[in-house]
Structures are given as structure tokens and as C-alpha cells.
Design a protein around this motif. Structure first.
Motif, short mmCIF file in Angstrom:
data_model
loop_
_atom_site.label_atom_id
_atom_site.label_comp_id
_atom_site.label_asym_id
_atom_site.label_seq_id
_atom_site.Cartn_x
_atom_site.Cartn_y
_atom_site.Cartn_z
N GLN A 1 0.84 -1.19 0.00
CA GLN A 1 0.00 0.00 0.00
C GLN A 1 0.88 1.25 0.00
OE1 GLN A 1 -3.10 -0.50 -0.32
NE2 GLN A 1 -3.47 -2.55 0.46
N ASP A 2 0.49 2.24 -0.77
CA ASP A 2 1.19 3.52 -0.75
C ASP A 2 0.81 4.33 0.48
OD1 ASP A 2 3.09 3.74 -2.69
OD2 ASP A 2 1.84 4.80 -4.13
N LEU A 3 -0.48 4.28 0.84
CA LEU A 3 -0.97 5.06 1.97
C LEU A 3 -1.97 4.24 2.75
CD1 LEU A 3 -1.13 7.87 3.41
CD2 LEU A 3 -3.07 8.38 1.90
N VAL A 4 -1.79 4.20 4.07
CA VAL A 4 -2.71 3.47 4.94
C VAL A 4 -3.07 4.38 6.11
CG1 VAL A 4 -3.01 1.52 6.51
CG2 VAL A 4 -1.75 1.21 4.37
N ILE A 5 -4.36 4.55 6.33
CA ILE A 5 -4.88 5.27 7.50
C ILE A 5 -5.70 4.26 8.30
CG2 ILE A 5 -6.33 7.16 8.31
CD1 ILE A 5 -5.77 8.57 5.65
N GLU A 6 -5.36 4.08 9.57
CA GLU A 6 -6.04 3.10 10.40
C GLU A 6 -6.59 3.75 11.66
OE1 GLU A 6 -3.22 -0.14 11.14
OE2 GLU A 6 -4.50 -1.37 9.86
N HIS A 7 -7.91 3.70 11.81
CA HIS A 7 -8.60 4.13 13.03
C HIS A 7 -8.16 5.53 13.47
CE1 HIS A 7 -10.00 0.03 13.10
NE2 HIS A 7 -8.76 -0.42 13.21
N LEU A 8 -8.10 6.42 12.49
CA LEU A 8 -7.58 7.76 12.75
C LEU A 8 -8.58 8.59 13.55
CD1 LEU A 8 -5.36 9.89 12.13
CD2 LEU A 8 -6.67 10.48 10.08
N ALA A 9 -8.09 9.22 14.62
CA ALA A 9 -8.84 10.20 15.40
C ALA A 9 -8.03 11.49 15.42
CB ALA A 9 -9.07 9.70 16.83
N GLY B 1 -8.47 16.20 15.67
CA GLY B 1 -9.32 17.38 15.81
C GLY B 1 -8.49 18.60 16.06
N TYR B 2 -9.14 19.62 16.61
CA TYR B 2 -8.50 20.90 16.86
C TYR B 2 -8.76 21.29 18.31
CZ TYR B 2 -8.73 20.81 11.78
OH TYR B 2 -8.61 20.42 10.47
N GLY B 3 -7.71 21.21 19.13
CA GLY B 3 -7.89 21.46 20.55
C GLY B 3 -8.83 20.44 21.16
N LYS B 4 -9.88 20.92 21.81
CA LYS B 4 -10.84 20.02 22.45
C LYS B 4 -11.95 19.56 21.51
CE LYS B 4 -10.11 21.93 27.09
NZ LYS B 4 -10.77 22.57 28.27
N VAL B 5 -11.92 20.06 20.28
CA VAL B 5 -12.96 19.71 19.32
C VAL B 5 -12.49 18.53 18.48
CG1 VAL B 5 -14.37 20.50 17.39
CG2 VAL B 5 -13.74 22.09 19.23
N GLN B 6 -13.10 17.37 18.68
CA GLN B 6 -12.74 16.19 17.89
C GLN B 6 -13.54 16.17 16.60
OE1 GLN B 6 -12.44 12.59 20.12
NE2 GLN B 6 -12.21 11.28 18.32
N VAL B 7 -12.83 15.96 15.49
CA VAL B 7 -13.45 15.97 14.16
C VAL B 7 -13.49 14.56 13.57
CG1 VAL B 7 -13.30 16.89 11.82
CG2 VAL B 7 -12.71 18.35 13.77
N LEU B 8 -12.40 13.81 13.72
CA LEU B 8 -12.32 12.45 13.20
C LEU B 8 -12.38 11.48 14.37
CD1 LEU B 8 -9.39 12.89 10.64
CD2 LEU B 8 -11.84 13.17 10.24
N TRP B 9 -13.20 10.44 14.21
CA TRP B 9 -13.40 9.49 15.29
C TRP B 9 -12.79 8.13 14.99
CZ3 TRP B 9 -15.53 11.44 19.68
CH2 TRP B 9 -16.16 12.69 19.57
N ASP B 10 -12.93 7.68 13.77
CA ASP B 10 -12.45 6.33 13.44
C ASP B 10 -12.39 6.20 11.92
OD1 ASP B 10 -11.68 3.69 13.49
OD2 ASP B 10 -13.67 2.92 13.97
N VAL B 11 -11.38 6.80 11.31
CA VAL B 11 -11.27 6.82 9.86
C VAL B 11 -10.20 5.83 9.42
CG1 VAL B 11 -10.63 8.19 7.84
CG2 VAL B 11 -12.04 9.20 9.65
N SER B 12 -10.59 4.89 8.59
CA SER B 12 -9.65 3.92 8.02
C SER B 12 -9.83 3.90 6.51
CB SER B 12 -9.90 2.52 8.59
OG SER B 12 -9.62 2.47 9.97
N LEU B 13 -8.73 4.04 5.79
CA LEU B 13 -8.77 3.95 4.34
C LEU B 13 -7.37 3.64 3.84
CD1 LEU B 13 -7.43 6.76 2.94
CD2 LEU B 13 -9.54 7.71 3.84
N HIS B 14 -7.27 3.24 2.59
CA HIS B 14 -5.96 2.95 2.03
C HIS B 14 -5.95 3.26 0.54
CE1 HIS B 14 -8.10 -0.82 1.04
NE2 HIS B 14 -7.27 -0.88 0.01
N ALA B 15 -4.76 3.42 0.00
CA ALA B 15 -4.57 3.66 -1.42
C ALA B 15 -3.41 2.82 -1.91
CB ALA B 15 -4.30 5.14 -1.69
N ARG B 16 -3.66 2.03 -2.93
CA ARG B 16 -2.62 1.20 -3.52
C ARG B 16 -1.79 2.03 -4.50
NH1 ARG B 16 -7.51 -1.68 -4.31
NH2 ARG B 16 -7.83 -3.32 -2.75
N PRO B 17 -0.59 1.58 -4.82
CA PRO B 17 0.24 2.33 -5.76
C PRO B 17 -0.49 2.59 -7.08
CG PRO B 17 1.56 0.67 -4.68
CD PRO B 17 0.14 0.42 -4.27
#
Length: 244
Positions: free
Chosen positions: A9-17, A19-35
Motif C-alpha cells: 500500500q502507498d498510503l494506509v490510515i487506520e482508526h484515525l482520530a 481534531g483541533y484542541g478540544k474539538v474532535q473531528v475524526l473518530w475512526d477513519v480507516s482507508l488505504h490507497a494502492r500504488p
């Protein structure tokens, strides 16, 4: 050592959380991109699309999960370190240096990678081939360009780093239909040359027609994924994002 399911995989995002300060924007983002893939992320305003790209490029520090670029963990890396490892970021709003010329803005893109600096002249010529108008405007101050021309510079600057993965945030924002075609034609050409593209774009129909695969983001979480064609035909996607 990279886990077997992450290899290749060129790029892997797993269970990403994140945000900005106390404000959470991402809770559980997982995605990937192959070459060489063209991957789109769609969703309503405020879904977390831009924050996802900013976390990938190190501008926003994740509070959880991890990000791998070419098998290397970049979760805590700085933006210069991430660029040096092969990521190019075209931010929403372009973020050019308005009092520098087109050429000076472009040349800055090669500054963080030794191999990019070594091939700067060759890459600059390639950017001018993609965007002939920038060759004509190379001595002009970036702040005096039209919105479409500025978007060309922003994309060209990212390409000057000779990235393996290019993340692009809202490239058609404020552009005419003709200029949008020009910018997306360049993205298609870059992808055809082997650069992996991760795109965030409000023009959902255009994004899905271009994408090999796509993810739907809602409230900081991935709620749907599939091929671009499959999501374009999905009644839920068509109703929510295409008004069909």
C-alpha cells in the motif's frame, strides 16, 4: 515490520482520530490507497475530509490511530519529514506566496527532497508541459493570477517534490467549468504516470467518475466505500450528494 495486510500500500490510515484542541473531528477513519490508484473521499461539509488530509500531511496531529506512507509510520512525523518521504499536498485555498513569482512558488516545492532538488529543472519543465499557461506567467507575481491559474501553481508546486502520493483538497473550488476540466485533466495525467492520488472534492459526480475507489465520510467516520462506479450508482449516494 509491516503487517501482511498492509504490504504493497502507498498510503494506509487506520482508526484515525484527530481534531483541533478540544474539538474532535475524526473518530475512526480507516482507508488505504494502492500504488497508482485514484482514491476519492466524499462527504458533506464538516464531515472531516480536510482534517483527514491535514492529518496525513502532518499539519494536524492525530490523537489516535496511525498513518503509514510507503510502509513507514508517519503518524508523529513533521510536515517536512512527510514531504521528504514522498507526500505532496495541494491544500484547500492554495496557500501560495502572493508576492513571489510563479516560478519561485514552484521551486519551493522541490526544497524538502534532495532527489527533487537534483531534478528540479526537469520537473519544472514537466509542470510547464502540464500547464503551459504557467510557463507564460512564470515571472508574474502569484497573487495577481486568476483563481484557476493559482490552482495550477498549487498543484505544480506539490508535483515539484516528485511525490509518490498526492493529496488534493477541493481543487475545483471557485473555478469555472473549463478551468475545472483543465485541473482535473492534469490530475488524470499525473495519476496515469503512476502517482497515487487521494482526492477530496465537493463535485461528487466528477470525483466518482475519476476514482478507482472511493470512501464516504460522515461525522468523522467512514460509512461507505467501494469502486467509484459502484458508489456513483448507489441510490443513497445519489440522493445524498447528487440530488438525484
Amino acid at each position: 515490520m509491516t503487517e501482511p495486510h498492509l504490504q504493497g500500500q502507498d498510503l494506509v490510515i487506520e482508526h484515525l482520530a484527530a481534531g483541533y484542541g478540544k474539538v474532535q473531528v475524526l473518530w475512526d477513519v480507516s482507508l488505504h490507497a494502492r500504488p497508482g490508484e485514484f482514491v476519492a473521499v466524499i462527504g458533506a461539509n464538516g464531515a472531516g475530509k480536510t482534517t483527514t488530509l491535514r492529518a496525513v500531511s502532518g499539519v494536524v496531529k492525530p490523537s489516535g490511530g496511525r498513518i503509514l506512507l510507503g510502509g513507514q509510520d508517519i503518524t508523529r512525523a513533521t510536515p517536512p519529514q512527510i514531504v521528504a518521504l514522498g507526500l505532496g499536498h495541494v491544500p484547500e485555498g492554495r496557500e501560495l506566496f502572493p508576492l513571489m513569482t510563479v516560478r519561485e512558488n514552484l521551486e519551493l516545492g522541490a526544497a524538502m527532497r534532495p532527489e527533487a532538488r537534483a531534478m528540479q529543472a526537469q520537473t519544472l519543465e514537466h509542470v510547464y508541459t502540464l500547464f503551459p499557461r504557467l510557463r507564460e506567467r512564470q515571472g508574474q507575481l502569484a497573487g495577481t493570477l486568476s483563481g484557476g491559474e493559482q490552482q495550477m501553481v498549487a498543484l505544480g508546486r506539490a508535483l515539484m517534490a516528485r511525490p509518490r502520493v498526492l493529496v488534493v483538497d477541493e481543487p475545483s473550488l471557485g473555478l469555472s467549468p473549463l478551468m475545472t476540466q483543465t485541473v482535473f485533466g492534469a490530475l488524470r495525467a499525473v495519476n496515469a504516470e503512476g502517482v497515487t492520488v487521494l482526492l477530496v472534492e465537493q463535485n461528487v459526480g466528477l470525483s466518482l467518475r475519476l476514482a478507482d475507489r472511493a470512501y464516504v465520510l460522515e461525522n468523522g467516520q467512514v460509512v461507505n466505500e467501494g469502486t467509484g462506479a459502484a458508489l456513483l450508482a448507489d441510490p443513497r449516494v445519489r440522493e445524498a450528494y447528487l440530488a438525484l
